[in-house]
Design a protein around this motif. Sequence first.
Motif, PDB file in Angstrom:
ATOM      1  N   TYR A 274      33.484 -31.079 -23.528  1.00  0.00           N
ATOM      2  CA  TYR A 274      34.084 -29.976 -22.799  1.00  0.00           C
ATOM      3  C   TYR A 274      33.877 -28.671 -23.561  1.00  0.00           C
ATOM      4  O   TYR A 274      34.582 -28.379 -24.524  1.00  0.00           O
TER       5      TYR A 274
ATOM      6  N   THR B 197      46.926 -27.275 -23.120  1.00  0.00           N
ATOM      7  CA  THR B 197      45.593 -26.762 -22.804  1.00  0.00           C
ATOM      8  C   THR B 197      44.979 -27.638 -21.715  1.00  0.00           C
ATOM      9  O   THR B 197      45.052 -28.863 -21.803  1.00  0.00           O
TER      10      THR B 197
ATOM     11  N   ILE C 149      41.542 -28.178 -19.026  1.00  0.00           N
ATOM     12  CA  ILE C 149      40.194 -27.843 -18.584  1.00  0.00           C
ATOM     13  C   ILE C 149      39.894 -28.652 -17.324  1.00  0.00           C
ATOM     14  O   ILE C 149      40.040 -29.882 -17.323  1.00  0.00           O
TER      15      ILE C 149
ATOM     16  N   ASN D 249      33.657 -24.874 -15.079  1.00  0.00           N
ATOM     17  CA  ASN D 249      35.026 -25.255 -15.433  1.00  0.00           C
ATOM     18  C   ASN D 249      35.939 -24.043 -15.486  1.00  0.00           C
ATOM     19  O   ASN D 249      35.497 -22.898 -15.604  1.00  0.00           O
TER      20      ASN D 249
ATOM     21  N   THR E  18      39.409 -22.955 -17.691  1.00  0.00           N
ATOM     22  CA  THR E  18      40.138 -23.334 -18.896  1.00  0.00           C
ATOM     23  C   THR E  18      41.471 -22.595 -18.951  1.00  0.00           C
ATOM     24  O   THR E  18      41.503 -21.361 -18.890  1.00  0.00           O
TER      25      THR E  18
END
Length: 509
Positions: free
Chosen positions: A44, A244, A246, A299, A301
């Motif tokens: 990632y 966090t 993603i 993606n 984030t």
Amino acid sequence: VWSLLLCGLSIALPAFVRADVCKVISMPNETTSVDGPFAFNCTYPPLTSGEVNITWYKNSSRIPISKHSESRIHQDQTWILFLPFALEDTGIYQCVIEGRNSCHRIHLNLSVHKKYWCNGSRNGLLNLSEEYKQILHVGDDGSLTCHLIFPESCVFDLIKWYKDCEEIKGERFTPLRAMLTVNNVSVEDGGNYACKARLKHMGKTYTVLNGITVNTTERTGYGGNIPKIIYPKNNSIEVLPGSTLIVDCKIIDMRDNTNLRCWKVRNTLVNDYYNESGRVREGIEDPVRFREHISYTVNITFLEVKMEDYDLPFMCHAGVSTAYIILKLPVPDFRAYLIGGLLALTVVAVSVVWLYNVFKIDVVLWYRSAFYSPETMEDGKLYDAYVLYPKPHQESQSHAVDTLVLKILPEVLERQCGYKLFIFGRDEFPGQAVADVIYENTRLCRRLIVILVPESPGFGLLKNMSEEQIAVYNALIQDGIKVILIELGKIDNYTAMPESIQYIRQKHG
């Protein structure tokens, strides 16, 4: 004592309440089929763009997944590989990404479903994965993709295509590795497709079976074929505040199309919407080129999920195609708190019992010094204990007994602890008969302390004591007075003792 108790708790509890230093990254659920191979890549950007160490674990285990290529489940570089996936493999797997100054933990929830291949009892491909939905445009030339996402150590060959349980043949269909090209698409080309591939790994072969639901649509005014968004699927993701996160938007588009691919929130690009804080950012587009199409991954984030992000649709756009995700608070798992609380209470209870057994005398003495009341108990007794002891013939034993009875016991029990003793040979009045002294004073005592000494062979215990003392002693056993036996030296043979003492020793120790 309290210091020792707190010290024991500080040593025992950290194993159960230790905080995990890694940031948790929530991931969507992955569904795979039983008895089929499965792989997932833990990569990632930007987390894995530098020098990092990636380790896979199952559930909350501290034992890493094996890296031995012969194992059915093993880690292949950044991948976790199941050859094949079994029903008992269902669960949560963790990919830990450790950098020089950072640590992230990705939770991957794997669930299983059963794939049914065509047989005599079934008329079609039932319960195949619904993840792969693809579109063919009527009148155009299109293609279908068999998604074979595995590490480089896996080699594929003999890829076959099926529709409604029959192998696809004909001039309009051309298999080309992991793609099936369809010329001059018609409405009848829609339906249930499947691609079947043979996977080779370390000399062993496995079968990969993917189902594809194909819909046919008329050509629109839009220039080119409509992009296909594989993920997200207008779904929600459970994530804790402060984590966090993603999320990948996976898109398949034709090579000649120039569609815009981006993430938006409230009809605004996420980079513009969060321009000041930069807390939510769109990642760099990652294309994988095939012969006639390109697979894109874009993606989004979340460096830190906040409450304002929940229940807000984050839209992935690919041309005219859109799909969204919504962040949700996870349902509290009270079982973890309950188990942790019970374990903590168990550790505390065990620690307290252990500390009490080791330091119980100190605890009792501390309690007595803090809460003991010198007031006389209203039970008609004048003494706390009657001390009964022998007069040994040996001079050394006699000296030891006298020292204990006439010096140590009064010093500790009377002067330090405040007890009142009646010691025969010290407290009786001169001229009193021995039998009267024993009879009267034992009835005024709450306990009886008997001193035992080791004797030489042929010298029976208490033989030098009067018959009246032994008779009163036996009577005390029947009256239920608490008896305390004190051994002045180790006694190897108790058979020479009176039966009453043997009974007390067996009952009270």
